[in-house]
Design a protein around this motif. Structure first.
Motif, mmCIF file in Angstrom:
data_model
loop_
_atom_site.group_PDB
_atom_site.id
_atom_site.type_symbol
_atom_site.label_atom_id
_atom_site.label_comp_id
_atom_site.label_asym_id
_atom_site.label_seq_id
_atom_site.Cartn_x
_atom_site.Cartn_y
_atom_site.Cartn_z
ATOM 1 N N ASN A 1 0.755 -1.272 0.029
ATOM 2 C CA ASN A 1 -0.172 -0.035 0.080
ATOM 3 C C ASN A 1 0.920 1.117 0.174
ATOM 4 N N GLU B 1 -1.891 5.069 5.160
ATOM 5 C CA GLU B 1 -2.568 6.542 5.141
ATOM 6 C C GLU B 1 -2.136 7.294 6.267
ATOM 7 N N ARG C 1 2.867 4.304 -2.278
ATOM 8 C CA ARG C 1 2.824 5.057 -3.546
ATOM 9 C C ARG C 1 3.951 6.294 -3.773
ATOM 10 N N ASN D 1 -4.391 8.609 0.054
ATOM 11 C CA ASN D 1 -5.034 7.653 -0.339
ATOM 12 C C ASN D 1 -6.676 8.308 -0.720
ATOM 13 N N ARG D 2 -6.885 9.197 -1.477
ATOM 14 C CA ARG D 2 -8.216 9.734 -1.534
ATOM 15 C C ARG D 2 -8.269 10.427 -3.025
ATOM 16 N N SER D 3 -7.694 9.543 -3.803
ATOM 17 C CA SER D 3 -7.547 10.191 -5.272
ATOM 18 C C SER D 3 -9.007 10.340 -5.860
#
Length: 333
Positions: free
Chosen positions: A24, A40, A26, A156-158
């Motif tokens: 998880n 997150e 990026r 994590n809110r794309s």
């Protein structure tokens, strides 16, 4: 045997957890390179309103904030009265880490962040230090869409970010229709920034204050550069030159009086504090009042912090509402 089994089990859980977190992760591209973000982030430091605004829009409450202007020296225990425009969206206390471009490193260390957000022009020289504290992302103040996407990827809110960007564009499109009669009748607008009249600045080609006006269909009147060979979008002009410029149908004055803000008891009168000095000087000055826009009652006053500091979805809506209240109301009258 039992102890060994328990240890083996715990080791497998830790490995599984580690692999899950690693999957998880990026890589977030930004102005200073690339930063790896895993999981997150929960404890985010926002250095400046340009990064606080996207966080709030993405429904994230940071643990610490540093503003561009030193309005308030203590922690924000009552954000709605201590942070301009955005404080009303924060329902919990937030640590004050000082002025955004010279943040208090010790205060940042104390909040134990897992992500730090800043603007390259303000914090680029602190990037190495901040990166040793937590993963750090440096953004460009004049790239609101890219900023939103980068912060959304890091948190994590794309999907939510894309929804917000679409909604914001829809609001601009709708506003363009509402402003169309004015654009057809009085298309040329002169934008000037100032604390008073001693030094007026034209900065038409860069920044949200001007770009949104252009998006609505208006034509910006630009004074000649003092040195055309220098690609600087900021042009300082004297009041005496204004009558010699191309005729502007309307003039928007952006007030940026940030002096003595520590004397403000709360943010309720912050807007007028930015404008009063400039507005009074303009209304008393013979040259300013000789301009056609002044005679026709088409001079408007807008707080510079609103559009210069808030360039994303929240700021767009606030700025559009302010423009509608002033320009559309004048047209109706």
């Amino acid at each position: 045997m039992v102890a060994l089994a328990i240890m083996s089990c715990e080791q497998k859980v830790e490995e599984t957890s580690s692999l899950k977190q690693e999957s998880n992760c990026r890589q977030v591209q930004h102005q200073m390179g690339e930063t790896k973000i895993c999981g997150e982030p929960k404890r985010i430091v926002a250095l400046g309103p340009h990064v606080l605004e996207p966080l709030i829009a993405l429904k994230i409450h940071p643990v610490a904030f540093g503003d561009h202007v030193s309005f308030y020296r203590k922690d924000y225990t009552n954000p709605s009265q201590q942070i301009p425009y955005l404080g009303k969206y924060l329902n919990e206390s937030i640590t004050n880490v000082g002025v955004a471009n010279t943040p208090n490193i010790e205060a940042i260390l104390k909040v134990k962040p897992d992500l730090i957000l800043g603007i390259k022009d303000n914090n680029g020289n602190q990037y190495e230090t901040l990166s040793k504290i937590a993963p750090t992302i440096m953004l460009d103040w004049d790239e609101p869409e890219e900023n939103m996407r980068a912060i959304a990827l890091a948190t994590n809110r794309s999907a939510l970010a894309e929804q917000l960007l679409q909604e914001t564009q829809a609001k601009i499109t709708q506003a363009k229709k509402e402003f169309l009669p004015i654009v057809k009748k009085d298309p040329k607008v002169l934008l000037l920034y100032g604390e008073g009249l001693q030094e007026l600045i034209s900065n038409n080609s860069k920044g949200f204050c001007g770009s949104l006006i252009k998006d609505l269909g208006f034509q910006l009147v630009s004074p000649p550069k003092s040195n055309p060979s220098i690609p600087d979008t900021r042009t300082v002009i004297s009041l005496e030159i204004l009558p010699q410029l191309e005729k502007a149908d309307s003039i928007i004055l952006f007030g940026y009086n940030f002096s003595q803000t520590e004397n403000l008891k709360n943010m309720d009168n912050f807007e007028q504090h930015q404008l009063t000095k400039l507005q009074q000087a303009w209304e008393k000055n013979a040259i300013a009042q000789s301009l056609e826009a002044s005679k026709e009652g088409r001079v408007y006053y807008i707080p510079a912090y609103l559009c210069a500091g808030l360039t994303n979805s929240i700021g767009t809506e606030l700025y559009l509402n302010t423009l509608k209240q002033q320009l559309l109301l004048t047209e109706k009258l």
